[in-house]
Design a protein around this motif. Structure first.
Motif, PDB file in Angstrom:
ATOM      1  N   THR A 166      -1.940  11.029   6.233  1.00  0.00           N
ATOM      2  CA  THR A 166      -3.276  10.083   6.432  1.00  0.00           C
ATOM      3  C   THR A 166      -3.626   9.212   7.488  1.00  0.00           C
ATOM      4  O   THR A 166      -4.594   8.601   7.717  1.00  0.00           O
ATOM      5  CB  THR A 166      -3.416   9.460   5.164  1.00  0.00           C
ATOM      6  OG1 THR A 166      -2.533   8.244   5.101  1.00  0.00           O
ATOM      7  CG2 THR A 166      -3.234  10.270   3.901  1.00  0.00           C
ATOM      8  N   TYR A 182       0.514   4.613   1.815  1.00  0.00           N
ATOM      9  CA  TYR A 182      -0.237   5.666   2.890  1.00  0.00           C
ATOM     10  C   TYR A 182       0.859   6.480   3.199  1.00  0.00           C
ATOM     11  O   TYR A 182       1.762   6.335   3.917  1.00  0.00           O
ATOM     12  CB  TYR A 182      -0.788   4.974   3.980  1.00  0.00           C
ATOM     13  CG  TYR A 182      -2.347   4.463   3.477  1.00  0.00           C
ATOM     14  CD1 TYR A 182      -3.377   5.085   3.685  1.00  0.00           C
ATOM     15  CD2 TYR A 182      -2.296   3.120   2.933  1.00  0.00           C
ATOM     16  CE1 TYR A 182      -4.583   4.371   3.406  1.00  0.00           C
ATOM     17  CE2 TYR A 182      -3.326   2.429   2.829  1.00  0.00           C
ATOM     18  CZ  TYR A 182      -4.588   3.052   3.161  1.00  0.00           C
ATOM     19  OH  TYR A 182      -5.761   2.534   2.515  1.00  0.00           O
ATOM     20  N   GLU A 183       0.522   8.111   3.093  1.00  0.00           N
ATOM     21  CA  GLU A 183       1.469   8.951   3.784  1.00  0.00           C
ATOM     22  C   GLU A 183       1.211   9.129   5.237  1.00  0.00           C
ATOM     23  O   GLU A 183      -0.039   8.945   5.754  1.00  0.00           O
ATOM     24  CB  GLU A 183       1.073  10.229   2.822  1.00  0.00           C
ATOM     25  CG  GLU A 183       1.586  10.161   1.360  1.00  0.00           C
ATOM     26  CD  GLU A 183       3.025   9.685   1.141  1.00  0.00           C
ATOM     27  OE1 GLU A 183       3.769  10.096   2.010  1.00  0.00           O
ATOM     28  OE2 GLU A 183       3.203   9.085  -0.057  1.00  0.00           O
ATOM     29  N   SER A 194      -4.028   4.481  -3.012  1.00  0.00           N
ATOM     30  CA  SER A 194      -3.284   4.094  -1.690  1.00  0.00           C
ATOM     31  C   SER A 194      -2.960   2.552  -1.608  1.00  0.00           C
ATOM     32  O   SER A 194      -2.333   1.984  -0.877  1.00  0.00           O
ATOM     33  CB  SER A 194      -3.803   4.626  -0.214  1.00  0.00           C
ATOM     34  OG  SER A 194      -3.741   5.885  -0.384  1.00  0.00           O
ATOM     35  N   ASN A 196       4.207  -0.808   3.338  1.00  0.00           N
ATOM     36  CA  ASN A 196       3.660   0.545   3.002  1.00  0.00           C
ATOM     37  C   ASN A 196       4.688   1.483   2.256  1.00  0.00           C
ATOM     38  O   ASN A 196       6.070   1.203   2.756  1.00  0.00           O
ATOM     39  CB  ASN A 196       3.302   1.164   4.365  1.00  0.00           C
ATOM     40  CG  ASN A 196       2.623   2.803   3.841  1.00  0.00           C
ATOM     41  OD1 ASN A 196       1.797   2.708   3.153  1.00  0.00           O
ATOM     42  ND2 ASN A 196       2.979   3.697   4.822  1.00  0.00           N
ATOM     43  N   ALA A 213      -6.954   9.566   2.718  1.00  0.00           N
ATOM     44  CA  ALA A 213      -6.433   8.898   1.498  1.00  0.00           C
ATOM     45  C   ALA A 213      -7.551   8.257   0.864  1.00  0.00           C
ATOM     46  O   ALA A 213      -8.588   7.885   1.406  1.00  0.00           O
ATOM     47  CB  ALA A 213      -5.802   7.643   2.557  1.00  0.00           C
ATOM     48  N   CYS A 220       0.882  -1.219   0.066  1.00  0.00           N
ATOM     49  CA  CYS A 220      -0.057   0.091  -0.017  1.00  0.00           C
ATOM     50  C   CYS A 220       0.838   1.428  -0.180  1.00  0.00           C
ATOM     51  O   CYS A 220       2.179   0.950  -0.012  1.00  0.00           O
ATOM     52  CB  CYS A 220      -1.073  -0.049   0.956  1.00  0.00           C
ATOM     53  SG  CYS A 220      -0.209   0.137   2.889  1.00  0.00           S
TER      54      CYS A 220
END
Length: 225
Positions: free
Chosen positions: A101, A97-98, A115, A139, A110, A95
Protein backbone atom coordinates in the motif's frame (compact mmCIF):
# COMPACT_ATOMS: atom_id res chain seq x y z
CA UNK A 1 -11.36 -1.24 46.70
CA UNK A 2 -10.26 -3.44 43.80
CA UNK A 3 -6.55 -4.05 43.31
CA UNK A 4 -4.73 -2.26 40.50
CA UNK A 5 -2.13 -3.62 38.12
CA UNK A 6 0.42 -2.12 35.76
CA UNK A 7 1.14 -4.60 32.98
CA UNK A 8 4.64 -4.47 31.53
CA UNK A 9 4.66 -6.56 28.39
CA UNK A 10 6.85 -7.64 25.51
CA UNK A 11 6.30 -9.81 22.48
CA UNK A 12 8.30 -12.76 23.87
CA UNK A 13 10.34 -13.76 26.91
CA UNK A 14 13.66 -12.44 25.58
CA UNK A 15 12.35 -8.88 25.65
CA UNK A 16 11.13 -9.23 29.23
CA UNK A 17 14.10 -11.02 30.80
CA UNK A 18 15.79 -7.85 32.15
CA UNK A 19 12.52 -6.88 33.88
CA UNK A 20 11.99 -10.13 35.82
CA UNK A 21 12.89 -8.56 39.17
CA UNK A 22 9.88 -6.25 38.85
CA UNK A 23 7.30 -9.06 38.74
CA UNK A 24 4.94 -8.65 41.69
CA UNK A 25 6.55 -5.41 42.89
CA UNK A 26 4.30 -2.61 44.10
CA UNK A 27 4.54 1.04 43.18
CA UNK A 28 2.62 3.85 44.87
CA UNK A 29 0.72 5.97 42.32
CA UNK A 30 -0.81 9.02 43.98
CA UNK A 31 -1.39 7.12 47.19
CA UNK A 32 -2.80 4.03 45.46
CA UNK A 33 -0.68 0.84 45.46
CA UNK A 34 -0.34 -0.70 41.99
CA UNK A 35 1.10 -4.18 41.44
CA UNK A 36 3.36 -4.84 38.47
CA UNK A 37 2.68 -7.85 36.26
CA UNK A 38 4.91 -9.04 33.42
CA UNK A 39 3.13 -10.52 30.40
CA UNK A 40 4.06 -11.83 26.96
CA UNK A 41 1.81 -10.53 24.21
CA UNK A 42 2.82 -13.02 21.55
CA UNK A 43 4.11 -12.05 18.12
CA UNK A 44 2.00 -10.16 15.58
CA UNK A 45 -1.03 -7.88 15.75
CA UNK A 46 -3.62 -10.62 16.13
CA UNK A 47 -1.90 -12.50 18.95
CA UNK A 48 -1.15 -9.24 20.76
CA UNK A 49 -4.72 -7.93 20.47
CA UNK A 50 -6.10 -11.22 21.80
CA UNK A 51 -3.70 -11.00 24.73
CA UNK A 52 -4.99 -7.55 25.70
CA UNK A 53 -8.58 -8.78 25.60
CA UNK A 54 -7.65 -11.83 27.66
CA UNK A 55 -5.85 -9.73 30.28
CA UNK A 56 -8.88 -7.49 30.58
CA UNK A 57 -11.21 -10.47 31.00
CA UNK A 58 -8.94 -12.03 33.62
CA UNK A 59 -8.77 -8.75 35.54
CA UNK A 60 -12.55 -8.39 35.50
CA UNK A 61 -13.03 -11.97 36.67
CA UNK A 62 -10.62 -11.49 39.58
CA UNK A 63 -12.01 -8.14 40.67
CA UNK A 64 -8.85 -6.23 39.81
CA UNK A 65 -8.31 -3.26 37.52
CA UNK A 66 -5.66 -2.74 34.85
CA UNK A 67 -4.32 0.73 35.50
CA UNK A 68 -2.14 0.78 32.41
CA UNK A 69 -0.42 -1.41 29.82
CA UNK A 70 3.12 -0.47 28.85
CA UNK A 71 4.77 -2.34 25.97
CA UNK A 72 8.54 -2.69 26.36
CA UNK A 73 9.87 -4.18 23.16
CA UNK A 74 11.96 -3.50 20.08
CA UNK A 75 11.57 -1.74 16.75
CA UNK A 76 13.28 -0.81 13.54
CA UNK A 77 13.31 2.77 12.26
CA UNK A 78 12.40 3.81 8.71
CA UNK A 79 14.85 6.76 8.58
CA UNK A 80 18.46 5.95 9.39
CA UNK A 81 19.17 9.45 10.75
CA UNK A 82 16.02 9.73 12.89
CA UNK A 83 17.60 8.39 16.08
CA UNK A 84 20.74 6.53 17.09
CA UNK A 85 20.90 2.73 17.03
CA UNK A 86 20.73 1.52 19.74
CA UNK A 87 18.36 4.06 21.21
CA UNK A 88 14.91 4.39 22.77
CA UNK A 89 11.69 5.88 21.37
CA UNK A 90 8.25 6.41 22.86
CA UNK A 91 4.98 5.76 21.00
CA UNK A 92 1.27 6.32 21.41
CA UNK A 93 0.27 6.60 17.73
CA UNK A 94 -0.05 3.40 15.73
CA UNK A 95 -1.03 2.21 12.25
CA UNK A 96 -0.84 -0.94 10.13
CA UNK A 97 0.14 -0.28 6.51
CA UNK A 98 1.53 -3.09 4.37
CA UNK A 99 4.38 -2.45 1.93
CA UNK A 100 2.09 -3.02 -1.04
CA UNK A 101 0.00 0.00 0.00
CA UNK A 102 3.05 2.27 0.36
CA UNK A 103 4.69 1.68 -3.02
CA UNK A 104 4.41 4.27 -5.79
CA UNK A 105 2.12 3.44 -7.46
CA UNK A 106 0.45 1.37 -4.70
CA UNK A 107 -0.18 -2.30 -5.45
CA UNK A 108 -3.00 -2.53 -2.92
CA UNK A 109 -5.49 -0.12 -1.39
CA UNK A 110 -5.23 0.71 2.31
CA UNK A 111 -8.51 1.14 4.18
CA UNK A 112 -8.42 3.70 7.02
CA UNK A 113 -10.81 1.63 9.13
CA UNK A 114 -8.32 -1.26 8.98
CA UNK A 115 -4.98 0.55 8.84
CA UNK A 116 -5.48 3.44 11.26
CA UNK A 117 -3.86 5.49 12.58
CA UNK A 118 -5.05 5.32 16.19
CA UNK A 119 -3.77 7.24 19.20
CA UNK A 120 -3.99 5.87 22.72
CA UNK A 121 -4.17 7.53 26.13
CA UNK A 122 -1.06 7.27 28.31
CA UNK A 123 -1.19 6.29 31.94
CA UNK A 124 1.13 7.69 34.59
CA UNK A 125 4.04 5.39 33.63
CA UNK A 126 3.78 6.25 29.96
CA UNK A 127 3.57 9.96 30.72
CA UNK A 128 6.76 9.79 32.76
CA UNK A 129 8.66 7.76 30.17
CA UNK A 130 7.49 10.00 27.31
CA UNK A 131 9.63 12.78 28.77
CA UNK A 132 12.82 10.75 28.33
CA UNK A 133 12.63 9.47 24.74
CA UNK A 134 11.70 11.05 21.39
CA UNK A 135 8.16 10.34 20.24
CA UNK A 136 7.65 8.21 17.13
CA UNK A 137 4.61 6.78 15.42
CA UNK A 138 4.72 3.03 14.85
CA UNK A 139 3.66 1.05 11.80
CA UNK A 140 2.75 -2.57 12.48
CA UNK A 141 2.52 -4.62 9.27
CA UNK A 142 1.95 -8.36 9.26
CA UNK A 143 5.51 -9.15 8.15
CA UNK A 144 8.97 -7.68 8.69
CA UNK A 145 9.91 -5.18 6.01
CA UNK A 146 13.21 -5.91 4.23
CA UNK A 147 13.30 -2.88 1.93
CA UNK A 148 13.87 0.77 2.76
CA UNK A 149 10.65 2.76 3.05
CA UNK A 150 11.19 6.11 4.75
CA UNK A 151 8.76 7.88 7.05
CA UNK A 152 7.52 10.23 4.32
CA UNK A 153 5.24 7.61 2.75
CA UNK A 154 3.57 6.90 6.08
CA UNK A 155 3.36 10.57 7.00
CA UNK A 156 1.55 11.17 3.72
CA UNK A 157 -0.92 8.31 4.39
CA UNK A 158 -1.59 9.18 8.04
CA UNK A 159 -1.18 12.96 8.25
CA UNK A 160 1.28 12.50 11.12
CA UNK A 161 4.42 14.64 11.32
CA UNK A 162 6.18 12.12 13.57
CA UNK A 163 9.01 9.91 12.34
CA UNK A 164 8.02 6.24 12.02
CA UNK A 165 9.29 2.98 13.44
CA UNK A 166 8.19 -0.58 12.70
CA UNK A 167 6.99 -3.21 15.18
CA UNK A 168 4.69 -6.17 14.57
CA UNK A 169 2.43 -6.04 17.65
CA UNK A 170 1.51 -2.50 18.54
CA UNK A 171 -1.39 -1.67 16.24
CA UNK A 172 -3.33 -4.73 17.40
CA UNK A 173 -2.63 -3.96 21.04
CA UNK A 174 -3.60 -0.31 20.64
CA UNK A 175 -6.91 -1.18 18.96
CA UNK A 176 -7.72 -3.67 21.73
CA UNK A 177 -6.71 -1.21 24.46
CA UNK A 178 -9.00 1.44 23.00
CA UNK A 179 -11.84 -1.09 22.80
CA UNK A 180 -11.31 -1.98 26.47
CA UNK A 181 -10.84 1.62 27.64
CA UNK A 182 -7.28 0.94 28.81
CA UNK A 183 -4.31 3.28 29.02
CA UNK A 184 -1.63 2.06 26.62
CA UNK A 185 1.72 3.24 25.27
CA UNK A 186 5.08 1.81 24.26
CA UNK A 187 8.73 2.38 25.05
CA UNK A 188 10.83 0.71 22.37
CA UNK A 189 14.48 -0.16 21.98
CA UNK A 190 15.68 0.69 18.47
CA UNK A 191 17.57 -2.33 17.16
CA UNK A 192 17.95 -1.62 13.46
CA UNK A 193 17.16 0.41 10.39
CA UNK A 194 14.44 -1.16 8.24
CA UNK A 195 16.28 -2.50 5.19
CA UNK A 196 17.55 -5.78 3.74
CA UNK A 197 19.80 -6.33 6.78
CA UNK A 198 17.24 -5.27 9.38
CA UNK A 199 16.16 -8.71 10.53
CA UNK A 200 19.73 -9.86 11.12
CA UNK A 201 20.51 -6.64 12.99
CA UNK A 202 17.44 -7.13 15.19
CA UNK A 203 18.61 -10.64 16.05
CA UNK A 204 21.99 -9.30 17.14
CA UNK A 205 20.67 -6.32 19.08
CA UNK A 206 17.33 -7.08 20.76
CA UNK A 207 18.95 -8.39 23.95
CA UNK A 208 21.06 -5.27 24.43
CA UNK A 209 18.04 -3.10 23.61
CA UNK A 210 15.98 -4.86 26.29
CA UNK A 211 18.69 -4.28 28.88
CA UNK A 212 18.90 -0.62 27.89
CA UNK A 213 15.13 -0.23 28.31
CA UNK A 214 15.27 -1.95 31.70
CA UNK A 215 17.89 0.52 32.92
CA UNK A 216 15.75 3.41 31.68
CA UNK A 217 12.54 2.09 33.25
CA UNK A 218 14.23 1.35 36.57
CA UNK A 219 15.82 4.79 36.70
CA UNK A 220 12.64 6.71 35.86
CA UNK A 221 9.82 4.71 37.46
CA UNK A 222 11.77 3.29 40.42
CA UNK A 223 14.48 5.82 41.30
CA UNK A 224 16.65 4.99 44.29
CA UNK A 225 15.78 7.08 47.31
Amino acid sequence: MSSRTLILCGAFSGELEPFRALEGATVDTVGVPTRICLRESGIGNVAAAISVMRWQNEASASGSRIEEILFLGSCGIYDADAVSVPGAVFARTFCAYELSTLSDPPRAKALPAVSGPVTTQCGWAGQLLSQHAPEFAVNAPDALSLVEIGSAALQHRTGSSLPFAENLELFGMARAALECGLNFSALLGVTNVVDANGSAAWQRNYGAAARMLADLVHGILFPKK
